[in-house]
Design an enzyme around this catalytic site. Structure first.
Site, mmCIF file in Angstrom:
data_model
loop_
_atom_site.group_PDB
_atom_site.id
_atom_site.type_symbol
_atom_site.label_atom_id
_atom_site.label_comp_id
_atom_site.label_asym_id
_atom_site.label_seq_id
_atom_site.Cartn_x
_atom_site.Cartn_y
_atom_site.Cartn_z
ATOM 1 N N LYS A 22 1.174 -1.339 -0.181
ATOM 2 C CA LYS A 22 0.036 -0.225 -0.333
ATOM 3 C C LYS A 22 1.135 0.551 0.111
ATOM 4 C CE LYS A 22 -2.660 2.586 3.878
ATOM 5 N NZ LYS A 22 -1.656 2.896 4.433
ATOM 6 N N ASN A 23 1.827 0.699 0.956
ATOM 7 C CA ASN A 23 2.668 2.525 0.844
ATOM 8 C C ASN A 23 3.585 2.744 -0.484
ATOM 9 O OD1 ASN A 23 0.652 2.901 3.471
ATOM 10 N ND2 ASN A 23 3.331 3.034 4.888
ATOM 11 N N CYS A 116 -5.655 7.652 8.580
ATOM 12 C CA CYS A 116 -6.103 7.825 10.015
ATOM 13 C C CYS A 116 -5.796 8.801 11.403
ATOM 14 C CB CYS A 116 -5.273 6.214 10.358
ATOM 15 S SG CYS A 116 -5.142 5.041 9.327
ATOM 16 N N ARG A 121 -1.185 15.335 13.029
ATOM 17 C CA ARG A 121 -0.312 15.167 11.464
ATOM 18 C C ARG A 121 -0.109 16.270 10.434
ATOM 19 N NH1 ARG A 121 -2.488 9.345 8.978
ATOM 20 N NH2 ARG A 121 -0.683 9.041 8.843
ATOM 21 N N ASP A 303 4.078 1.397 11.738
ATOM 22 C CA ASP A 303 2.452 0.842 11.069
ATOM 23 C C ASP A 303 2.593 -1.019 12.110
ATOM 24 O OD1 ASP A 303 1.438 2.767 10.282
ATOM 25 O OD2 ASP A 303 2.248 2.110 7.502
ATOM 26 N N ARG A 395 -8.650 -0.711 4.060
ATOM 27 C CA ARG A 395 -8.179 0.691 3.416
ATOM 28 C C ARG A 395 -6.685 -0.107 2.605
ATOM 29 N NH1 ARG A 395 -6.589 4.960 6.704
ATOM 30 N NH2 ARG A 395 -4.849 5.337 4.914
HETATM 31 C C1 UD1 Z 1 3.859 7.091 6.248
HETATM 32 C C2 UD1 Z 1 2.615 5.822 6.258
HETATM 33 C C3 UD1 Z 1 2.268 5.279 7.109
HETATM 34 C C4 UD1 Z 1 3.016 6.238 8.127
HETATM 35 C C5 UD1 Z 1 3.969 6.605 8.657
HETATM 36 C C6 UD1 Z 1 5.209 6.722 9.152
HETATM 37 C C7 UD1 Z 1 2.608 5.578 3.230
HETATM 38 C C8 UD1 Z 1 1.355 6.465 2.760
HETATM 39 N N1 UD1 Z 1 2.086 6.132 4.862
HETATM 40 O O1 UD1 Z 1 2.540 8.282 6.290
HETATM 41 O O2 UD1 Z 1 1.781 4.378 7.417
HETATM 42 O O3 UD1 Z 1 2.552 5.066 9.460
HETATM 43 O O4 UD1 Z 1 4.682 7.144 7.307
HETATM 44 O O5 UD1 Z 1 6.049 5.472 9.213
HETATM 45 O O6 UD1 Z 1 3.305 6.049 2.938
HETATM 46 N N2 UD1 Z 1 5.484 15.576 9.963
HETATM 47 C C9 UD1 Z 1 5.113 16.445 10.692
HETATM 48 N N3 UD1 Z 1 5.469 17.932 9.958
HETATM 49 C C10 UD1 Z 1 5.193 17.144 7.908
HETATM 50 C C11 UD1 Z 1 4.883 15.629 8.238
HETATM 51 C C12 UD1 Z 1 4.964 15.126 8.999
HETATM 52 O O7 UD1 Z 1 5.212 16.980 11.415
HETATM 53 O O8 UD1 Z 1 5.045 17.841 7.882
HETATM 54 C C13 UD1 Z 1 5.270 14.146 11.564
HETATM 55 C C14 UD1 Z 1 3.608 13.428 11.219
HETATM 56 O O9 UD1 Z 1 3.071 13.867 12.647
HETATM 57 C C15 UD1 Z 1 4.082 11.901 12.582
HETATM 58 C C16 UD1 Z 1 5.444 11.676 11.571
HETATM 59 O O10 UD1 Z 1 6.098 13.251 11.494
HETATM 60 O O11 UD1 Z 1 4.135 12.132 13.860
HETATM 61 C C17 UD1 Z 1 6.168 10.761 10.663
HETATM 62 O O12 UD1 Z 1 5.100 11.135 10.004
HETATM 63 P P1 UD1 Z 1 5.275 11.029 8.401
HETATM 64 O O13 UD1 Z 1 6.447 9.696 7.649
HETATM 65 O O14 UD1 Z 1 5.636 12.327 6.749
HETATM 66 O O15 UD1 Z 1 4.237 9.754 7.894
HETATM 67 P P2 UD1 Z 1 3.073 10.034 6.199
HETATM 68 O O16 UD1 Z 1 3.579 10.492 4.909
HETATM 69 O O17 UD1 Z 1 1.662 10.638 6.544
#
Ligand code: UD1
Length: 414
Positions: A22-23, A116, A121, A303, A395
């Site tokens: 998925k990711n 989720c 986030r 995850d 999902r």
């Molecule tokens: C992706 C994965 C998700 C996984 C996560 C962490 C996909 C589609 N989803 O989500 O399944 O749980 O990586 O391995 O690949 N953050 C900020 N500012 C930002 C972006 C992120 O503070 O602009 C923080 C988030 O709040 C969170 C952390 O960074 O606490 C990790 O987020 P991120 O690595 O961006 O995860 P996703 O890309 O949303």
């Protein structure tokens, strides 16, 4: 509203295939909007998040069609740059479309993404990167507009955000000049996106803790195979371990599975590589493990935190699981307690005292992986459990019911 009904207590036995990740498929689909040519993605999982990605492409005026596990995308005719609010709110990955759209059209409008509910986030890192590349950002009442022609920049991510790395890396492919992202995500799915973009004519070089992207005039058609889903595979391994079963998962290796393999061995499971697959045999008595702390790759994946909590609930002794990536990834804990798990919460640590068996319960899935943890607990529990809101689980898990049924589990959707 559909409900998952699971009659637990049967050891899972048999063989299944790992689906495509998925990711990995979500950022690849999003990056396809950079390309005015045909993209063919094979081994694509048929999960609702992948379908939502295809819907976003169609809503923007492109083509995206599934034929079994092949997704064919053609964004030549793409002409709109505003992602509908309904689709932004459906999943967090909608944000990954922003970079590629901005890079190709110089303008993009979107709404705060959904996905989720795991606490705050924010998307500040994405925005910081776009600004560094020369975009102008206007935010009004949840609606965000980005404008500008992108140019190469030096971007230092204070945290190796998966989504920000992927979105900025994809956007940088069409920016003028070279972009350097330091402290990028090193998740295998990010590397898979790199390989895909390079197959489309991108010029991305991944180094130890830095990625360099040389902008090109345009990207071209390509065909790519989606890598296996390490999180899905690990979820079934946890389910097999929790039910004292014996399973083989084909289409994935131990090195692709990552650190969870070591953790499963620590619980006393036998885990080996076997003919293009992973074989697991559970012990009669699972052992607790030393502290597990979630962290960016190659650390323990957040995850899998809910699923390992479900498994360790049945492991002899005390285990500690610390969540450091998301501030509130804990809603499954209360549900696991309903099945008889003994878990105490301290800040973002879960202190788990293993019990001999779990009992059936009426449960609620609050999010994707938390829901998967409940499936594991229900499969291991004595009696019949019901899990409400299973749409969260669909999902991310292709053919969940068929896979568990083929392993001898008793699961149906009502
Ligand atoms: C992706 C994965 C998700 C996984 C996560 C962490 C996909 C589609 N989803 O989500 O399944 O749980 O990586 O391995 O690949 N953050 C900020 N500012 C930002 C972006 C992120 O503070 O602009 C923080 C988030 O709040 C969170 C952390 O960074 O606490 C990790 O987020 P991120 O690595 O961006 O995860 P996703 O890309 O949303």
């Amino acid at each position: 509203m559909p409900v998952l009904r699971i009659k637990g207590g049967t050891p899972l036995r048999g063989e299944i295939y790992a689906s495509g990740a998925k990711n990995a498929v979500l950022p690849m689909t999003a990056a396809s909007v950079l390309i005015s040519g045909k993209i063919t993605l094979t081994n694509c999982p048929r999960i609702t998040d992948a379908e939502t990605s295809a819907e976003i492409i169609k809503a923007l005026g492109g083509c995206a069609e599934f034929d079994k596990n092949t997704l064919t995308i053609d964004c030549s005719g793409l002409n709109l740059t505003r992602i509908p609010q309904r689709l932004c709110e459906k999943m967090r990955s909608s944000i990954t479309f922003c970079g590629p759209l901005l890079a190709r059209f110089g303008c993009i409008g979107f709404y705060e993404p959904g996905g989720c509910v795991l606490g705050k986030r924010p998307i500040d890192l994405h925005i910081m990167g776009f600004k560094a590349m020369g975009a102008e950002v206007v935010e009004e009442r949840g609606k965000i507009t980005l404008k500008g022609s992108l140019k190469g920049a030096e971007i230092n991510l204070p945290f190796p955000s998966v989504g920000a790395t992927q979105s900025l890396m994809a956007a940088a492919c069409l920016a003028k000049g070279t972009t350097v992202i330091t402290n990028p995500s090193k998740e295998p799915e990010t590397l898979a996106l790199t390989d895909f973009l390079n197959a489309c004519g991108g010029k991305i070089s991944f180094y130890e803790n830095r990625v360099e992207i040389e902008g090109v005039e345009q990207l071209h058609s390509a065909k790519a195979r989606v890598i296996p889903d390490r999180i899905e595979a690990a979820t079934y391994l946890c389910a097999a371990a929790a039910t004292r079963g014996k399973i083989t998962i084909r289409g994935i290796t131990l090195s692709e599975l990552g650190i969870i393999g070591d953790v499963l061995k620590e619980t006393s499971c036998i885990l080996t590589e076997k003919e293009n697959g992973i074989f697991l045999k559970a012990p009669q008595q699972l052992n607790s493990v030393n502290e597990i702390t979630t962290a960016p790759y190659p650390g323990f994946p957040t995850d899998l935190q809910p699923q390992i909590c479900a498994l360790l609930s049945l492991a002899h002794g005390k285990s500690i699981v610390k969540e450091t990536v998301f501030e509130a990834r804990n809603r499954h804990i209360g549900e696991l307690i309903k099945t008889g798990a003994e878990i105490a919460e301290e800040n973002r640590s879960f202190i788990i005292s293993g019990v001999d068996c779990l009992k059936s319960a009426g449960l609620n899935a609050y999010d994707l992986r938390g829901g998967a943890a409940l499936v594991i607990a229900a499969l291991a529990a004595k009696g019949t459990s019901e899990i409400h809101n299973p749409h969260h689980i669909f999902r991310g898990y292709e053919g969940l019911i068929q896979k568990i049924t083929s392993l001898g589990g008793n699961i149906e959707i009502l």
